[in-house]
Motif scaffolding. Structure first.
Motif, PDB file in Angstrom:
ATOM      1  N   UNK A 136       9.487   3.845 -11.694  1.00 20.20           N
ATOM      2  CA  UNK A 136      10.851   3.070 -11.906  1.00 20.20           C
ATOM      3  C   UNK A 136      11.771   4.104 -12.481  1.00 20.20           C
ATOM      4  N   UNK A 137      11.163   5.110 -13.443  1.00 15.74           N
ATOM      5  CA  UNK A 137      12.204   5.774 -14.062  1.00 15.74           C
ATOM      6  C   UNK A 137      11.411   6.662 -15.426  1.00 15.74           C
ATOM      7  N   UNK A 138      12.246   6.449 -16.554  1.00 14.87           N
ATOM      8  CA  UNK A 138      11.748   7.026 -17.597  1.00 14.87           C
ATOM      9  C   UNK A 138      10.632   6.125 -18.371  1.00 14.87           C
ATOM     10  N   UNK A 190       8.089  -9.730 -11.751  1.00 16.31           N
ATOM     11  CA  UNK A 190       7.274  -9.232 -12.820  1.00 16.31           C
ATOM     12  C   UNK A 190       7.665  -8.013 -13.366  1.00 16.31           C
ATOM     13  N   UNK A 191       7.973  -6.852 -12.354  1.00 17.42           N
ATOM     14  CA  UNK A 191       8.466  -5.541 -12.769  1.00 17.42           C
ATOM     15  C   UNK A 191       9.739  -5.643 -13.333  1.00 17.42           C
ATOM     16  N   UNK A 192      10.625  -6.480 -12.828  1.00 17.16           N
ATOM     17  CA  UNK A 192      11.962  -6.475 -13.296  1.00 17.16           C
ATOM     18  C   UNK A 192      12.142  -7.064 -14.592  1.00 17.16           C
ATOM     19  N   UNK A 229      16.757   1.894 -13.769  1.00 16.32           N
ATOM     20  CA  UNK A 229      15.935   2.323 -12.532  1.00 16.32           C
ATOM     21  C   UNK A 229      16.996   2.730 -11.433  1.00 16.32           C
ATOM     22  N   UNK A 230      16.882   3.386 -10.379  1.00 17.25           N
ATOM     23  CA  UNK A 230      17.615   3.586  -9.113  1.00 17.25           C
ATOM     24  C   UNK A 230      17.501   2.764  -8.048  1.00 17.25           C
ATOM     25  N   UNK A 240      11.765   8.538  -9.294  1.00 15.55           N
ATOM     26  CA  UNK A 240      10.353   8.162  -9.289  1.00 15.55           C
ATOM     27  C   UNK A 240       9.832   9.107  -9.956  1.00 15.55           C
ATOM     28  N   UNK A 241       9.491   8.970 -11.243  1.00 12.24           N
ATOM     29  CA  UNK A 241       8.904  10.210 -12.096  1.00 12.24           C
ATOM     30  C   UNK A 241       7.330  10.495 -11.678  1.00 12.24           C
TER      31      UNK A 241
END
Length: 326
Positions: free
Chosen positions: A84-86, A161-163, A173-174, A300-301
């Motif tokens: 998702x990001x950082x 759940x992720x949200x 997240x983008x 997407x790291x």
């Protein structure tokens, strides 16, 4: 160790900024990390704290045959949050290796601050769910909830759940993380069954069963790109490269048509892997580079690191060690 640092104006002899920093541990750790914090504070910058989390697979409170629900949803949840990001997310494999140990021990062994635990119970056509996010540093529950979902909402459970996790930890997240991979719950159920069977496979018979389940999911929803890419992977790891290529190319074409960027990135990586295995390194680099561009666009790291690693392997095989190291 105690560090005191100041910025002084040589014109006025006044202290413009003063910083005090305490460190308990090795001097080498202070030099590597602590002094970086001092420098950031002196320059008026704030260090970005990247949250770290272990998402413990949901506990199945239902029948044994429903285990594939909790495994598949949990595996995809870990994958989605890590990309998702950082945010740093412990892998499912590392979590499974620990076994049943206390939460604080999990945090120490996986070097994470946050832990999520939860349950899923399928009762008829209803899913009873619970999720709790625990801060091991502050020893407190940051967020918890209990709710239920109808069976037709199965594909949306993972996204919700992720949200919730990303929202509580203030991770931006983008991606449209809550978007369901399909609107067909039956197709998603076959996908989850296939993922569970393949990840837990013991022999080639299990692989064939998993392939059948993925195909059934695709029959029910031809736009379920996740199922196509998983099917392609089953052929890649068994050396059936031509069959895998056929599946990945179809998945790539379809992902482009429906503008599924994540699916495009995964498909490109899958094709890159096949060219790498065949020794066609320049072609592999082309597909990996295209995949990397999409992962960078998505922020997407996790995917970026995976693809960079693949690119490094290609340069190593080509004998270009300096580029591989880079």
């Amino acid at each position: 160790f105690k560090v005191s640092a100041r910025i002084i104006s040589i014109e006025t002899a006044t202290v413009l900024k003063a910083v005090s920093y305490d460190h308990e541990g090795k001097l080498s750790d202070l030099l590597r990390g602590g002094m970086n914090n001092v420098a950031l504070e002196l320059s008026g910058q704030k260090k970005k704290i990247v949250p770290s989390i272990a998402i413990i697979p949901l506990d199945n409170k239902g029948a044994d045959e429903d285990e594939f629900y909790v495994y598949g949803i949990s595996a995809d949840l870990i994958s989605d949050v890590s990309g998702a990001g950082l945010i740093r997310v412990a892998s499912l494999k590392k979590i499974e290796e620990l076994g049943d140990i206390p939460i604080d021990e999990i945090a120490k062994k996986l070097f994470v601050r946050y832990i999520t635990t939860g349950t899923l119970w399928k009762i008829g056509n209803v899913f009873q769910l619970s999720l709790e996010l625990y801060d091991t540093k502050e020893s407190k529950v940051l967020w918890s909830d209990r709710w239920q979902e109808q069976w037709e909402n199965l594909p949306s459970i993972k996204g919700k759940l992720a949200e919730n996790i990303l929202s509580v930890l203030n991770v931006t997240t983008k991606q449209d993380i809550a978007q369901a991979p399909t609107t067909n719950p039956e197709a998603y159920e076959f996908y989850l069954k296939g993922k569970y069977k393949h990840d837990k496979r013991e022999d080639m018979e299990d692989t064939e069963i998993a392939r059948g389940l993925f195909r059934k999911a695709i029959e029910l929803d031809g736009n379920l790109i996740e199922a196509k890419n998983e099917l392609g992977w089953t052929y890649t790891i068994t050396g059936a490269y031509d069959k895998a290529m056929e599946i990945y190319e179809e998945a790539l074409k379809q992902a482009k048509e429906i503008e599924n960027k994540n699916g495009i990135g995964v498909s490109l990586n899958g094709i890159g892997n096949l060219f790498s295995n065949k020794g066609a390194y320049d072609k592999a680099l082309n597909y990996y580079s295209r995949s990397l561009k999409i992962q960078e666009d998505l922020g997407d790291k996790s995917g970026i690191s995976y693809t960079l690693n693949n690119i490094g392997i290609i340069y190593k095989r080509k004998g270009d060690y300096n580029q591989a190291l880079d």
